[in-house]
Design an enzyme around this catalytic site. Structure first.
Site, PDB file in Angstrom:
ATOM      1  N   GLU A   1      14.061  13.545 -28.880  1.00  0.00           N
ATOM      2  CA  GLU A   1      13.016  14.378 -29.489  1.00  0.00           C
ATOM      3  C   GLU A   1      12.369  15.274 -28.437  1.00  0.00           C
ATOM      4  O   GLU A   1      12.072  16.449 -28.695  1.00  0.00           O
ATOM      5  CB  GLU A   1      11.964  13.488 -30.156  1.00  0.00           C
ATOM      6  CG  GLU A   1      10.778  14.231 -30.757  1.00  0.00           C
ATOM      7  CD  GLU A   1      11.146  15.224 -31.860  1.00  0.00           C
ATOM      8  OE1 GLU A   1      10.286  16.039 -32.230  1.00  0.00           O
ATOM      9  OE2 GLU A   1      12.303  15.199 -32.344  1.00  0.00           O
TER      10      GLU A   1
ATOM     11  N   LYS B   1       2.902   1.346   0.880  1.00  0.00           N
ATOM     12  CA  LYS B   1       3.332   2.401   1.801  1.00  0.00           C
ATOM     13  C   LYS B   1       4.740   2.823   1.401  1.00  0.00           C
ATOM     14  O   LYS B   1       5.723   2.166   1.730  1.00  0.00           O
ATOM     15  CB  LYS B   1       3.311   1.933   3.250  1.00  0.00           C
ATOM     16  CG  LYS B   1       3.569   3.088   4.220  1.00  0.00           C
ATOM     17  CD  LYS B   1       3.441   2.671   5.652  1.00  0.00           C
ATOM     18  CE  LYS B   1       3.594   3.903   6.547  1.00  0.00           C
ATOM     19  NZ  LYS B   1       4.855   4.653   6.297  1.00  0.00           N
TER      20      LYS B   1
ATOM     21  N   CYS C   1      44.492 -10.598  -2.966  1.00  0.00           N
ATOM     22  CA  CYS C   1      45.625 -11.464  -2.651  1.00  0.00           C
ATOM     23  C   CYS C   1      46.371 -11.787  -3.939  1.00  0.00           C
ATOM     24  O   CYS C   1      45.757 -12.092  -4.960  1.00  0.00           O
ATOM     25  CB  CYS C   1      45.109 -12.744  -1.997  1.00  0.00           C
ATOM     26  SG  CYS C   1      46.322 -14.073  -1.943  1.00  0.00           S
TER      27      CYS C   1
ATOM     28  N   LYS D   1       2.584  -2.716   8.419  1.00  0.00           N
ATOM     29  CA  LYS D   1       4.015  -2.556   8.152  1.00  0.00           C
ATOM     30  C   LYS D   1       4.706  -3.909   7.961  1.00  0.00           C
ATOM     31  O   LYS D   1       4.337  -4.910   8.551  1.00  0.00           O
ATOM     32  CB  LYS D   1       4.684  -1.797   9.315  1.00  0.00           C
ATOM     33  CG  LYS D   1       4.094  -0.421   9.606  1.00  0.00           C
ATOM     34  CD  LYS D   1       4.486   0.605   8.570  1.00  0.00           C
ATOM     35  CE  LYS D   1       5.894   1.111   8.777  1.00  0.00           C
ATOM     36  NZ  LYS D   1       6.057   1.979   9.957  1.00  0.00           N
TER      37      LYS D   1
ATOM     38  N   CYS E   1      46.868 -19.898  -2.808  1.00  0.00           N
ATOM     39  CA  CYS E   1      45.881 -19.460  -1.814  1.00  0.00           C
ATOM     40  C   CYS E   1      44.699 -20.428  -1.771  1.00  0.00           C
ATOM     41  O   CYS E   1      44.047 -20.674  -2.792  1.00  0.00           O
ATOM     42  CB  CYS E   1      45.387 -18.058  -2.142  1.00  0.00           C
ATOM     43  SG  CYS E   1      44.259 -17.398  -0.895  1.00  0.00           S
TER      44      CYS E   1
ATOM     45  N   LEU F   1      -0.882   7.703  10.122  1.00  0.00           N
ATOM     46  CA  LEU F   1      -1.725   6.513  10.148  1.00  0.00           C
ATOM     47  C   LEU F   1      -1.380   5.649  11.351  1.00  0.00           C
ATOM     48  O   LEU F   1      -0.230   5.606  11.791  1.00  0.00           O
ATOM     49  CB  LEU F   1      -1.522   5.687   8.874  1.00  0.00           C
ATOM     50  CG  LEU F   1      -1.948   6.312   7.546  1.00  0.00           C
ATOM     51  CD1 LEU F   1      -1.513   5.415   6.396  1.00  0.00           C
ATOM     52  CD2 LEU F   1      -3.447   6.530   7.506  1.00  0.00           C
TER      53      LEU F   1
ATOM     54  N   CYS G   1      47.628 -11.547   2.908  1.00  0.00           N
ATOM     55  CA  CYS G   1      46.416 -12.362   2.836  1.00  0.00           C
ATOM     56  C   CYS G   1      46.225 -13.151   4.134  1.00  0.00           C
ATOM     57  O   CYS G   1      47.148 -13.834   4.578  1.00  0.00           O
ATOM     58  CB  CYS G   1      46.504 -13.313   1.649  1.00  0.00           C
ATOM     59  SG  CYS G   1      45.141 -14.497   1.560  1.00  0.00           S
TER      60      CYS G   1
ATOM     61  N   LYS H   1      -7.126   1.232   3.114  1.00  0.00           N
ATOM     62  CA  LYS H   1      -8.096   2.317   3.305  1.00  0.00           C
ATOM     63  C   LYS H   1      -9.499   1.848   2.924  1.00  0.00           C
ATOM     64  O   LYS H   1      -9.665   1.190   1.884  1.00  0.00           O
ATOM     65  CB  LYS H   1      -7.738   3.520   2.428  1.00  0.00           C
ATOM     66  CG  LYS H   1      -6.369   4.115   2.674  1.00  0.00           C
ATOM     67  CD  LYS H   1      -6.076   5.220   1.662  1.00  0.00           C
ATOM     68  CE  LYS H   1      -4.678   5.796   1.860  1.00  0.00           C
ATOM     69  NZ  LYS H   1      -4.335   6.797   0.815  1.00  0.00           N
TER      70      LYS H   1
END
Length: 675
Positions: free
Chosen positions: A35, A116, A427, A315, A433, A83, A409, A291
């Protein structure tokens, strides 16, 4: 000018801006995308007929202008400062103490805490509510004019929404790319041979700094605002948090993950909460911005040369680091997928010592241009396996070695296959295996395969871990002593399982082929192959063209079948199962029913919906016994669809293609009639 046309255009613009606000700011769309597109197309059509009525802030003007030869320089009226950072709790607490000492205030300070964002800082200048200029942060004093590119970002309003909008206001925020958008962009780049980006931040920066805005318009960029620069001819709240809420009312996107926190404990709780939810945000952040909320206190605290005193970025530990690739090894997954893994000089990434990183596949090694000895950037986000995202070619040593993808393999020495169009190499030694052993054996004994009653997953796990079983043939060599010595297995259970193994030796050709675990060969395909080739020898000798003559068998399935039967290890196991163990199945019976007696013979049948009188497996078995091929999908090759209760898309497709549809009662009647 036709006043009615102008009115229509104005109304459409107001409506579209309203829905852009609901979608990008409130995350609460009222109308479906289709729409919105219809309204946008209507506005575009009216503006195309009356170009003199187009305005720069019209929602249609996001598509991107003509390319630039270079970006103009923009001098920030108020510098966009960076900062100061805190990387641990001690540094953050020292910041809080410093503020209270400067303010001569022993009371706890209220902070506005935000995410941040890991993107590109931008400045948006609005005059009388209209976007007139956008610029990058640059060096903080001078940035680049990216107005035409920013106009293509749907999350950024070209015109502010609501009342009491200042005559002139500069909004500051971050342009970034979501993880989903980043993945889609890179997938498309790999498909078309375009530039593949190392991480979402690089993708956002590269997209925003395109000289051709039409390219930017195609990139999945978004935006959150976090502050204000220039302010003229208007007033804002005296709380930073309240300002962000006001920006949101004007149509500017603001992250929901902002919070007022009073005192250090509340701030640290917020920091740890964000660290916990970080992997699920859907976009990259690299810390929390703290802040002082009171604007008057911000002004009292002021600035140092490069940063405000009233804010700090706490951080998280880095998600990317540089290290050196020492070697590359190739691992085999439980489905036979061959994955190259880089062995690295250990390095700490996001709080974890990383010494390995996935290289995904051969295509990724080629894309990166990677060699052993290269210095690389590795990334670890959340619980994601560390991966190499880029190579620092200028650090490449002279003795760097090419990475050679194996052809056999590394576990069982079977051939490795890679089908054209598939990224993953595998493989082909599924029956022998060791890396695939547990999953292959569990499939082999499953109910729809060899149907060894009582041979559950935990028994298979023990048999493999104790090295009693290496191939499917070894299952039939087990004795009572070995089985009764397993956990939760007594003498009685062992005898019962040995009887089940003996019983399983009499099976059907289709079940046997399905049990082998050939890639892409499910029950329906196994039924089709065995109905077509009749004998094991004929199927083993079939080439790709012969296999493609079987309904629903295409190039990829045919190649998997050929590769499987050409592998010497697989041949040996099949010979052991048939010749040594004595697995047998009835010779094919040529149906003597006339077509009228057996409507299922030679027909491709699809079951859909819920059955009440038979289980789906029982119905499938009875249909196959009468010569039908039971398929999982409806196509032009389908002869009949049997529709149970709540049949959905398959029934709809059958009706669309004009395929015969019967219900369960009719199926039962025909099955009984055809006995």
């Amino acid at each position: 000018m036709n006043q009615n046309i102008q009115q229509q255009i104005d109304e459409l613009r107001v409506t579209l801006r309203h829905h852009e606000y609901l979608y990008h700011v409130m995350d609460a769309p009222e109308i479906p995308d289709a729409e919105y597109d219809r309204l946008m197309n209507k506005l575009k059509a009216l503006e195309a007929e009356h170009p003199e009525l187009i305005t720069p802030d019209s929602p249609t003007q996001r598509v991107g202008a003509l390319p630039l030869t270079a970006f103009e320089q923009v001098r920030h009226e108020i510098p966009m400062l960076s900062l100061d950072n805190a990387f641990d709790e001690t540094t953050y607490l020292a910041f809080d103490k410093r503020l209270r000492e400067r303010l001569k205030n022993n009371e706890e300070i209220t902070f506005c805490c935000e995410l941040k964002l890991d993107g590109l800082a931008v400045s948006l200048l609005y005059e009388n509510g209209r976007l007139v200029q956008a610029a990058t942060r640059g060096d903080g004093t001078t940035g680049e004019n990216i107005t035409e590119n920013v106009r293509t970002i749907k999350a950024i309003p070209l015109r502010l929404y609501g009342d009491n909008i200042p005559a002139r206001i500069e909004i500051r925020g971050e342009v970034f790319m979501t993880e989903k958008g980043f993945e889609h962009l890179n997938e498309e780049a790999r498909r078309t041979g375009g530039k593949v980006f190392a991480n979402p931040r690089n993708a956002a920066a590269g997209s925003l700094r395109q000289l051709d805005p039409r390219i930017t318009a195609k990139r999945p960029l978004t935006f959150f605002c976090y502050g204000v620069g220039v302010l003229e001819g208007g007033e804002l709240p005296t709380s930073h948090y309240a300002r962000l809420q006001q920006f949101k009312k004007w149509g500017l996107p603001v992250s929901d993950a902002i919070k007022l926190c009073t005192g250090t404990k509340a701030v640290l709780d917020f920091y740890h909460h964000v660290a916990e939810i970080r992997p699920n945000l859907g976009f990259d952040i690299d810390g929390v911005v703290i802040k002082v909320d009171d604007i008057a206190l911000q002004e009292e605290l002021g600035f140092v040369s490069r940063a405000p005193r009233w804010a700090i970025a706490y951080k998280f530990q880095a998600q990317e680091q540089m290290t050196v690739i020492k070697d590359v090894e190739f691992q085999v997954g439980r489905t036979g997928a061959i994955t190259p893994v880089a062995r690295l000089d250990p390095v700490q990434v996001a709080g974890v010592i990383v010494s390995n990183a996935t290289l995904h596949n051969a295509d990724e090694i080629e894309r990166l241009g990677l060699r052993i000895g290269d210095t690389v950037v590795i990334r670890r986000a959340g619980d994601v396996i560390p991966q190499v995202v880029s190579v620092i070619e200028e650090k490449r040593p002279e003795n760097a070695q090419e990475i050679v993808f194996p052809t056999q393999c590394p576990i069982c020495q079977s051939d490795i296959e890679r089908i054209e169009g598939e990224a993953v190499a595998r493989c082909t030694g599924g029956l022998i295996c060791a890396a695939q052993r547990k999953e292959a054996l569990k499939h082999f004994v499953s109910r729809r395969a060899m149907d060894v009653d009582g041979m559950g997953d935990k028994i298979i796990d023990q048999l493999v871990e104790k090295e009693y079983v290496k191939t499917p043939a070894d299952l039939f060599r087990l004795d009572e002593k070995i089985l009764s010595g397993l956990e939760r297995m007594g003498e009685k259970s062992a005898k019962k399982l040995l009887n089940a193994l003996e019983k399983a030796k009499s099976t059907t050709f289709a079940r046997f082929i399905y049990a082998l675990g050939i890639r892409e060969v499910g029950e329906a395909t196994a039924n089709g192959l065995t109905a077509h080739f009749v004998s094991l020898e004929a199927l083993r000798e079939a080439n790709i063209e012969a296999l493609k003559a079987v309904p629903d068998v295409g190039d990829i399935v045919a190649k998997h079948v050929v590769n499987f039967f050409q592998e010497e290890h697989n041949k040996n196991v099949i010979d052991q199962l048939v010749n040594d163990i004595g697995i047998t199945w009835p010779a094919p019976v040529v149906a003597t029913h006339e077509a009228g007696d057996n409507p299922f013979a030679g027909k491709t049948v699809v079951l859909t919906g819920s059955l009440s009188q038979l289980t789906r497996d029982e119905a499938k078995d009875r249909l196959v016994a009468l010569g039908a091929k039971v398929s999982g999908s409806v196509s032009k090759k389908t002869d009949m669809v049997i529709a149970g209760e709540a049949a959905g898309s398959k029934l709809a497709k059958a009706n669309e293609l004009g395929i015969t549809v019967i219900d369960e009662d009719e199926m039962i009647r025909l099955l009984d009639q055809s006995k």
